[in-house]
Design an enzyme around this catalytic site. Structure first.
Site, PDB file in Angstrom:
ATOM      1  N   TYR A 240       0.859  -1.313   0.068  1.00  0.00           N
ATOM      2  CA  TYR A 240      -0.039  -0.114   0.040  1.00  0.00           C
ATOM      3  C   TYR A 240       0.854   1.291   0.023  1.00  0.00           C
ATOM      4  CZ  TYR A 240      -3.661   3.230   1.036  1.00  0.00           C
ATOM      5  OH  TYR A 240      -4.779   4.320   0.642  1.00  0.00           O
TER       6      TYR A 240
ATOM      7  N   LYS B 181       7.399   8.333   0.002  1.00  0.00           N
ATOM      8  CA  LYS B 181       8.201   8.787   1.377  1.00  0.00           C
ATOM      9  C   LYS B 181       9.357   8.122   1.507  1.00  0.00           C
ATOM     10  CE  LYS B 181       3.875  10.325   2.251  1.00  0.00           C
ATOM     11  NZ  LYS B 181       3.445  11.891   2.310  1.00  0.00           N
TER      12      LYS B 181
ATOM     13  N   HIS C 298       8.023  17.684   3.618  1.00  0.00           N
ATOM     14  CA  HIS C 298       6.595  17.174   3.509  1.00  0.00           C
ATOM     15  C   HIS C 298       5.643  18.484   3.153  1.00  0.00           C
ATOM     16  CE1 HIS C 298       3.136  14.497   5.198  1.00  0.00           C
ATOM     17  NE2 HIS C 298       3.260  14.500   3.934  1.00  0.00           N
TER      18      HIS C 298
ATOM     19  N   SER D 244      -0.078  13.978   7.205  1.00  0.00           N
ATOM     20  CA  SER D 244      -0.679  13.445   6.253  1.00  0.00           C
ATOM     21  C   SER D 244      -2.372  13.403   6.571  1.00  0.00           C
ATOM     22  CB  SER D 244      -0.697  11.982   6.201  1.00  0.00           C
ATOM     23  OG  SER D 244       0.629  11.698   5.939  1.00  0.00           O
TER      24      SER D 244
ATOM     25  N   CYS E  42      -4.223  16.132   6.249  1.00  0.00           N
ATOM     26  CA  CYS E  42      -4.856  17.519   7.064  1.00  0.00           C
ATOM     27  C   CYS E  42      -5.280  18.355   6.001  1.00  0.00           C
ATOM     28  CB  CYS E  42      -3.771  17.952   7.728  1.00  0.00           C
ATOM     29  SG  CYS E  42      -3.489  17.186   9.398  1.00  0.00           S
TER      30      CYS E  42
ATOM     31  N   ASP F 205       2.455  17.278  -2.033  1.00  0.00           N
ATOM     32  CA  ASP F 205       2.898  16.608  -0.897  1.00  0.00           C
ATOM     33  C   ASP F 205       4.347  16.832  -0.319  1.00  0.00           C
ATOM     34  OD1 ASP F 205       2.349  14.456   0.836  1.00  0.00           O
ATOM     35  OD2 ASP F 205       3.203  13.112  -0.227  1.00  0.00           O
TER      36      ASP F 205
ATOM     37  N   ARG G 220      -7.717   6.574  -1.570  1.00  0.00           N
ATOM     38  CA  ARG G 220      -6.930   7.477  -2.199  1.00  0.00           C
ATOM     39  C   ARG G 220      -7.106   7.415  -3.908  1.00  0.00           C
ATOM     40  NH1 ARG G 220      -2.596  10.481   1.134  1.00  0.00           N
ATOM     41  NH2 ARG G 220      -2.981   9.660   2.935  1.00  0.00           N
TER      42      ARG G 220
HETATM   43  O1  SAT Z   1       0.629   6.304   2.225  1.00  0.00           O
HETATM   44  S1  SAT Z   1       1.207   7.575   1.960  1.00  0.00           S
HETATM   45  O2  SAT Z   1       2.341   7.758   2.887  1.00  0.00           O
HETATM   46  O3  SAT Z   1       1.831   7.695   0.480  1.00  0.00           O
HETATM   47  C1  SAT Z   1       0.038   9.047   2.035  1.00  0.00           C
HETATM   48  C2  SAT Z   1       0.581   9.735   3.241  1.00  0.00           C
HETATM   49  O4  SAT Z   1       0.373   9.005   4.333  1.00  0.00           O
HETATM   50  O5  SAT Z   1       0.677  11.042   3.234  1.00  0.00           O
HETATM   51 MN    MN Z   2       1.945  13.268   2.724  1.00  0.00          MN
END
Ligand code: SAT
Ligand code: MN
Length: 587
Positions: free
Chosen positions: A201, A210, A230, A252, A254, A279, A370
């Protein structure tokens, strides 16, 4: 797909070596073409978890159902691997290189038996940009390949970069059996390597995001004198044609994507908001003494919950074609559905696990559902979003989700105070992290789960960056989520946040009023344009209030939090805390 002759030999060697250990039945190179995506899509559809949407409404779109145990990033399985645990710091799980090899690398042995290993060369950052870096992800997940081709620049452009620089981040990802007890996402900052296993995921498996984009990149940035953050990046174009750029860090889920795609309220004719990224921002000092930022990604992986034509029309337009919907419901006419899209799902809708949904049966979509969509499809994508030099930053925003304590907006006194504001920001947790939702956690610069090294050193790096630039962006803190005694939001949020951005930019231009408080400069109600919002003076006052009693408690919590970093914490940060305390005592 297919083997090509022009693969740099260091890359070919890495692929061969990894294949020997993982034992896939074949190895397929990915070039990011539409034809390749079509083949992968057909293959994935056979699992029953990848469902083509109705092409009349969502051409070339798919609903993907992940394993129900694998629906968000898992921070407890995420590690930094270094010889010295101090380098990882209290903000990371740490694993020794030896344990990583013995315990985790052994899990990879034969992990792709009977499966295809896809080789995905990808570029982060615009081609021909001094910011650009290459990576390679070896994965057995067609979903990951299909997502990576949206989120990054896959194929020849990356190979050329590797060929000319000899440099790339190695990444290997195997689904194995998705066993949460043996789930690991390991980062080797010095070796520039990522290993991910037993997960498929989002941020656990799309290694460009990330893992590379923030954890490995933050380490590289520290070594090389830049910042990997970020942050969303947006531009505000004024009626006179001038555009100012702002970067903003929020944890994340928000509202980063919503802010990045904001539509100014109708009364602001002649203003435009341009989206550069939603992001991640890679930021470098420019020769002109300012900070310049690029979005290293090529797509958006945004939260769907609450997204509709009113809250984010630009996101709605962005994911209308060529997009993936992960863990949404599916309507009888094969469209994705999530909470907040419409009042209720049409009769006969399936939930995110493919079960027929009945009223009262729980959510239709997973709360962390998402969309994955190409950035170029965004109607507000900045015309210069792929400028190799990036865009110059006028302001940096930090923010979180706070019911109380933090006013709508305040400005830091200077760069060092701004670093302190970022270092001590807090937010209530959301569905983007597995674990409890709604708990206040301190999340410095929204990087707590993403800083690839000791955060005390990261704070020092921020302070040093400020000394290196002659025209630093001003730093602000925002909180769209403050509530009244009944738990109702005091601020309308969404497009109306534009009013706050205008105050921020006016401050940067030396044209807006502010009153100094113990925590920073706060706008007097008259400095914000609140016309047409129907807010009572009492509400406005509450929204902008700074309670010394609450902030004294906050200072105690900040002290406790910072104590985790021990003597490694830069003295500038402790001085800022003492100064805050003095100001609170004086008031
Ligand atoms: O699942 S991700 O880390 O890509 C999305 C997020 O948590 O900001
Ligand atoms: Mn993020």
């Amino acid at each position: 797909m297919g083997e090509v002759a022009s693969v740099p030999s260091i890359l070919a060697e890495y692929v061969r070596e990894t294949a020997r250990w993982l034992e896939p039945s074949d190895t397929v190179w990915c070039w990011g073409t539409d034809e390749e995506a079509g083949l992968l899509s057909e293959e994935l559809a056979q699992t029953g978890r990848w469902i083509p949407c109705n092409p009349d409404y969502y051409p070339n779109c798919f609903v993907y159902r992940s394993d129900p145990s694998d629906v968000a990033r898992t921070e407890k399985s995420t590690y930094i691997v270094t010889a010295d645990p101090e380098e990882a710091g209290p903000n990371n799980n740490w694993m020794s290189p030896r344990e990583a090899r013995e315990r985790v690398w052994s899990l990879f042995q034969g992990a792709m038996r009977g499966k295809t290993m896809y080789v995905v060369p990808y570029l982060m950052g615009p081609p021909d940009s001094p910011f650009a870096r290459a990576g390679v992800e070896l994965t057995d997940s067609p979903y990951v390949v299909l997502s990576m081709r949206i989120m990054t620049r896959v194929g020849a452009v990356a190979l050329q970069h590797i060929e000319s620089t000899g440099d790339f981040v190695r990444g290997v990802h195997a689904l194995k059996d998705l066993d949460p007890a043996n789930r690991y996402i390991l980062h080797w900052p010095r070796e520039k390597e990522i290993w991910s296993i037993n997960t498929g995921y989002g941020g656990n498996a799309l290694l460009g995001k990330k893992c590379f984009g923030l954890r490995i990149a933050s380490w590289l940035a520290k070594q090389e004198g830049w910042l990997a953050e970020h942050m969303l990046i947006l531009g505000i174009e004024f009626p006179d044609g001038q555009t100012h750029y702002v970067a903003a860090a929020f944890p994340s889920a928000c509202g980063k994507t919503n802010l990045a795609m904001l539509v100014p309220p109708r009364r602001y004719t002649g203003f435009k908001v341009w989206t550069v990224g939603d992001d991640i921002a890679w930021i470098r000092p420019g020769e002109d003494g300012r900070l310049w930022a690029v979005n290293p990604e090529a797509g958006f992986f945004g939260v769907l919950k609450g997204t509709n034509p009113r809250t984010n029309p630009r996101a709605m337009a962005t994911f209308q074609k060529n997009s993936i919907f992960t863990n949404t419901g599916l309507t009888p006419d094969r469209c994705p559905w999530w909470e907040g899209l419409t009042d209720a799902p049409p009769e006969g809708t399936f939930d995110w696990q493919g079960r027929p949904w009945q009223p009262g049966a729980g959510p239709v979509a997973h709360p962390n559902a998402r969309f994955t969509a190409p950035a170029r499809q965004c109607p507000s994508i900045a015309p210069n979003w792929e400028d190799p030099q990036g865009v110059p930053l006028t302001a940096i925003l930090f923010g979180g989700r706070r019911k109380s304590v933090a006013p709508l907006v305040y400005e830091a006194f200077d760069w060092e105070h701004g670093v302190f504001v970022g270092a001590t920001m807090a937010s209530e947790t959301t569905a983007a992290q597995s674990g409890a939702v709604g708990v206040v956690r301190r999340d410095p610069m929204a990087m707590l789960p993403f800083c690839g090294y000791n955060m005390a050193d990261y704070f020092r790096h921020w302070i040093e960056m400020g000394r290196r630039i002659t025209r630093p962006p001003r730093i602000f803190h925002v909180n769209w989520f403050r509530t009244d005694e009944q738990g109702r939001f005091l601020w309308p949020g969404f497009g109306e946040n534009f009013r706050v951005l205008l105050w921020i930019l006016a401050r940067c231009a030396g044209q807006a009023e502010a009153r100094p408080t113990a925590i920073g400069y706060v706008p007097p109600p008259t400095a914000l344009d609140l016309a047409d919002l129907a807010m009572s003076p009492g509400q406005v006052e509450q929204l902008l209030s700074v309670s010394h009693e609450e902030w004294r408690r906050e200072a105690d919590e900040i002290e406790q939090f910072l104590a985790r970093f021990g003597s490694r914490l830069p003295k500038e940060i402790s001085h800022q805390l003492s100064a805050l305390r003095r100001r609170l005592a004086a008031g």
